[in-house]
Design a protein around this motif. Structure first.
Motif, PDB file in Angstrom:
ATOM      1  N   VAL A 131       0.841  -1.200   0.000  1.00  9.03           N
ATOM      2  CA  VAL A 131       0.000   0.000   0.000  1.00  9.03           C
ATOM      3  C   VAL A 131       0.876   1.250   0.000  1.00  9.03           C
ATOM      4  N   GLU A 132       1.900   1.266   0.848  1.00  2.00           N
ATOM      5  CA  GLU A 132       2.779   2.435   0.918  1.00  2.00           C
ATOM      6  C   GLU A 132       3.513   2.674  -0.400  1.00  2.00           C
ATOM      7  N   ARG A 133       3.896   1.605  -1.076  1.00  2.00           N
ATOM      8  CA  ARG A 133       4.565   1.735  -2.368  1.00  2.00           C
ATOM      9  C   ARG A 133       3.608   2.354  -3.391  1.00  2.00           C
ATOM     10  N   ARG A 134       2.362   1.963  -3.344  1.00  2.00           N
ATOM     11  CA  ARG A 134       1.367   2.516  -4.267  1.00  2.00           C
ATOM     12  C   ARG A 134       1.064   3.979  -3.945  1.00  2.00           C
ATOM     13  N   VAL A 135       1.069   4.329  -2.668  1.00  2.00           N
ATOM     14  CA  VAL A 135       0.889   5.734  -2.289  1.00  2.00           C
ATOM     15  C   VAL A 135       2.041   6.569  -2.841  1.00  2.00           C
ATOM     16  N   ALA A 136       3.247   6.042  -2.765  1.00  2.00           N
ATOM     17  CA  ALA A 136       4.411   6.749  -3.318  1.00  2.00           C
ATOM     18  C   ALA A 136       4.264   6.938  -4.826  1.00  2.00           C
ATOM     19  N   THR A 137       3.689   5.967  -5.509  1.00  2.00           N
ATOM     20  CA  THR A 137       3.459   6.087  -6.945  1.00  2.00           C
ATOM     21  C   THR A 137       2.463   7.210  -7.241  1.00  2.00           C
ATOM     22  N   VAL A 138       1.412   7.303  -6.439  1.00  2.00           N
ATOM     23  CA  VAL A 138       0.437   8.389  -6.608  1.00  2.00           C
ATOM     24  C   VAL A 138       1.145   9.736  -6.448  1.00  2.00           C
ATOM     25  N   GLU A 139       1.969   9.848  -5.419  1.00  2.00           N
ATOM     26  CA  GLU A 139       2.699  11.094  -5.178  1.00  2.00           C
ATOM     27  C   GLU A 139       3.598  11.446  -6.371  1.00  2.00           C
ATOM     28  N   GLU A 140       4.238  10.447  -6.964  1.00  2.00           N
ATOM     29  CA  GLU A 140       5.093  10.690  -8.126  1.00  2.00           C
ATOM     30  C   GLU A 140       4.284  11.238  -9.297  1.00  2.00           C
ATOM     31  N   HIS A 141       3.090  10.697  -9.513  1.00  2.00           N
ATOM     32  CA  HIS A 141       2.248  11.190 -10.610  1.00  2.00           C
ATOM     33  C   HIS A 141       1.799  12.628 -10.356  1.00  2.00           C
ATOM     34  N   ILE A 142       1.526  12.957  -9.107  1.00  2.00           N
ATOM     35  CA  ILE A 142       1.106  14.322  -8.782  1.00  2.00           C
ATOM     36  C   ILE A 142       2.282  15.287  -8.972  1.00  2.00           C
ATOM     37  N   VAL A 143       3.463  14.891  -8.559  1.00  2.00           N
ATOM     38  CA  VAL A 143       4.645  15.734  -8.769  1.00  2.00           C
ATOM     39  C   VAL A 143       4.853  15.971 -10.266  1.00  2.00           C
TER      40      VAL A 143
END
Length: 161
Positions: A131-143
């Motif tokens: 889950v945390e890895r997927r949250v990091a992916t979301v953050e990367e897309h927003i950046v």
């Protein structure tokens, strides 16, 4: 629909329009809602406590997504399904980044659902890490979307001259 919902809908229409920017924003909101619905149904308070930081991280991204979508609507209004044209494909890339962010939030909810089904989870279990890895992916897309909206702003400024 209460008055609060009606006013929010009117505000969304004014700030986000009816096109792709609104759909990207709404996709993100639906994924976030789904994540929180699954979190509320976790079998134990310990599992909820373990996942609250991830939920907070995702919720903190919503104002950023809305700001990007609002600015995109101002720079390149969209009231249909077509992606606005830009000479360098910036709006297409921006749409892609926001769309990926929304889809990634849905994948976060899916990972959380799988964690829920697996039973008890310690602070370092593989489901939590997923889950945390997927949250990091979301953050990367927003950046990436934020970088693209800056690029779109610069393109619009150059066009104005």
């Amino acid at each position: 629909m209460g008055i609060k919902d009606y006013l929010q809908k009117r505000r969304d229409e004014a700030e986000l329009g009816h096109g792709i920017w609104r759909r990207n924003h709404d996709r993100f909101v639906r994924g976030l809602d789904r994540f929180h619905q699954i979190l509320e149904r976790m079998p134990s308070a310990d599992m909820i406590d373990v996942m609250v930081p991830a939920a907070n991280s995702l919720a903190d991204l919503l104002p950023r997504v809305r700001a990007i979508a609002e600015e995109a609507q101002q720079l390149a209004p969209s009231d249909g399904t077509d992606i606005p044209y830009s000479t360098q494909g910036t709006y297409s890339d921006l749409n892609r980044a926001l769309s990926k962010a929304g889809n990634s939030v849905a994948l976060c909810a899916e990972a959380l659902a799988m964690l829920r089904c697996s039973g008890e989870c310690a602070a370092a279990c593989t489901g939590k890490i997923s889950v945390e890895r997927r949250v990091a992916t979301v953050e990367e897309h927003i950046v990436r979307a934020e970088e693209l909206i800056v690029q779109a702003r610069e393109e619009a400024a150059q066009k104005a001259f």
